[in-house]
Design a protein around this motif. Sequence first.
Motif, short mmCIF file in Angstrom:
data_model
loop_
_atom_site.label_atom_id
_atom_site.label_comp_id
_atom_site.label_asym_id
_atom_site.label_seq_id
_atom_site.Cartn_x
_atom_site.Cartn_y
_atom_site.Cartn_z
N ASP A 141 8.40 29.17 -16.96
CA ASP A 141 8.16 27.75 -17.27
C ASP A 141 8.70 26.86 -16.17
N LYS A 142 8.70 27.37 -14.98
CA LYS A 142 9.34 26.62 -13.88
C LYS A 142 8.69 25.27 -13.64
N ASP A 143 7.43 25.13 -13.98
CA ASP A 143 6.77 23.86 -13.64
C ASP A 143 6.49 22.99 -14.86
N ASP A 144 7.22 23.24 -15.93
CA ASP A 144 6.95 22.38 -17.09
C ASP A 144 7.77 21.11 -17.00
N VAL A 196 17.13 20.44 -13.70
CA VAL A 196 15.69 20.18 -13.74
C VAL A 196 15.20 19.78 -12.35
N ARG A 210 9.06 19.38 -12.28
CA ARG A 210 8.83 19.51 -13.73
C ARG A 210 8.60 18.18 -14.40
#
Lengths: 404, 404
Positions: free
Chosen positions: B401-404, B263, B267
């Motif tokens: 979804d790289k920035d969730d 992670v 995120r």
Amino acid sequence: MNNEINIGLFGFGTVGQGVYRVIDQAKNAHAEIRRICVRNLDKKREVEVDSRIITDNADEIFNDPEINLIVEVVDDAEASYRIVTTALKKGIPVVSGSKAMVAVHLPELIELQEKYHTALLYDASSCGSIPVIRNLEEYYDNDLLLEVKGILNGSSNYILSRVFDHGEAYSAALKKAQDLGFAESDPTFDISGKDSLYKLIIITVHALGVYVSPEDIFTYGISTIHDADIQYAREKGVKIKLVAQVVKVDESRFTMFVMPEFVSPSRYIYSVDNEYNGVVIRGECYDRQFMFGKGAGGLPTASSILSDIMARRHGYRYEYKKMGYIETPEYTTDVILKVYIHYETTDIPGLMEFERILEMYTSETDNYIIADISLRDLMRYRDLLSAPDIFLANLPVFFLDKDD
Amino acid sequence: MNNEINIGLFGFGTVGQGVYRVIDQAKNAHAEIRRICVRNLDKKREVEVDSRIITDNADEIFNDPEINLIVEVVDDAEASYRIVTTALKKGIPVVSGSKAMVAVHLPELIELQEKYHTALLYDASSCGSIPVIRNLEEYYDNDLLLEVKGILNGSSNYILSRVFDHGEAYSAALKKAQDLGFAESDPTFDISGKDSLYKLIIITVHALGVYVSPEDIFTYGISTIHDADIQYAREKGVKIKLVAQVVKVDESRFTMFVMPEFVSPSRYIYSVDNEYNGVVIRGECYDRQFMFGKGAGGLPTASSILSDIMARRHGYRYEYKKMGYIETPEYTTDVILKVYIHYETTDIPGLMEFERILEMYTSETDNYIIADISLRDLMRYRDLLSAPDIFLANLPVFFLDKDD
């Protein structure tokens, strides 16, 4: 009401068109927009709709027996009030996105819902896509709740983010917020704190079961922030955020206000940047909950309105349960805050009384004072504090909420 | 049901005593614990209660006509299953905190609720104090939902936090988690990913309206994490978190799994540390919502159970609406993941087939491979991957979804 939702939509601007889009996408919503009432029939719009369902005559919606839900997203509080009250009096349930209208008229709107056995839902009116109202009403439906505080206005937060994270000048950041459509063409509503105030009033009704009128709540915006204040915050390693909060002071009393605040990196809301909103719900037992999401923009707001529409499929209505509690807490401004006040020409030390002065700084260009003062006194000095050379910010010290 | 809630409580451990405490504090709850059924009458407990309401005979609760709600917080899934099914068959609504029991028997429990016109609430079973289930059921009650992913297990997250933020050895961190009561005396349930898996199954039913059995879901825990893996993550400037996720792959299909994941700081879940849980809900229109709160501990869980109890005052029940949707999405393992596999003695490159090998590293002590592989194949290799010298982690690449 039956399970098919036939909607009469008032307003077809950014949010209205967003509502049209999300309903179109939500295959299982069983909802259909039957009629759209607009002020100007000729206005060009992005979304293509069958012109036959568009009207400028409100009665075509009010008198259509097929329509069993009115969705109101007009950006004029007066018009919104007329639409909502007319609908409720006709027993037609309403979903509204107008925080200003709801916040100002809530007591009457609650009466109308009871009197005409109908419902008004307005989750979209607070924090766009974050389900704050519904959660306070349904999930935090007990008196363990101690505090709700957060960043409730997307555009002012966007401006402060540009200033603090991108080193932009306040004016440039404001312009950018307007260009991106986060801020109204007249941004006063956002940067004066009024928008946050209205949301806070609605939140407080569902959090503690008490309605407080706008004029009784201390509200200070970010429009008079100076480079010196930004500089000061940077040196202390904190950000300035516009924070709205309602806080239990003791067993029987609570206070509430909207004020810029120095926020340290250890706190949840420190990382709420750009157009996002973030809300911290603190309670006995569960400590802190943090909810975070897009607070501005047509589609996020529209998706929240869709949730209210879906809720009507199951006949959902706010019960305002907490207003019926044996003892609801009492609103007080009798609390001491620690504040930072920047001033240039106005003689703050000479004109204001403080409980206790903690720091004073003066230079040829800027001066500031850090002092303890009661919220009641801040209310008294409201006009004085509105002078353009003055900027006020809260230095959170009380309620042990340093790490929220 | 009437408005006064008379509770029969099963289980009086940490959570049970927490429930007793919060009900005692919630003056407006109109709820009272009438009887408490425990396994061992003689066990010493922190909370003082009138011994006359304590029993070890379940029938004293089931046959008490005054009791209109059963709250079940026993820590034995078998017993919990017997209690809940018995209650439902007698038409008595139940609030349960047993995620393992609910996750395994949910289809039957849904049938029983319908057949006997009663209700089972279990919001406390997922993410302690965070109202995930209720929000998915009520607020995200539309098909704009794309993804729910998060850190659902407090104790494994606490362990990883100690390792990454405090440089502790895995074993020392595990011991500390047990001492603090975050981890069970037998922590396998937490660190194997099973606890997260059960929560994910429940979440998926309320998010997408589909039930998937535990054995069909790829689940990998953190028990085989090696210093080399921690070192690797540190060098890349990321943390390893145990992440559970359910994700729409396209219009008609979704996938789900529990796996350690690299992670990055950008995120939301990166900042979910210690015993906290954090859930990201992604949807069309509203983009991402982030909910954050205490996921472990007696009182946070108890406050969530109180919310379910209060909901029963208003006759609330889960409708499982999404299961009735015209078309519910189909579960698939036919998705390609990018994974990191550390190994020592097991010949991973020789024993496993990959879609594509992206990186290989070998040294005298450690080896790792980074490769694309389908979730279906990972299921095939489950036994192989459970070897103690192996550690597997997901390198999120898909669904943007790289920035969730």
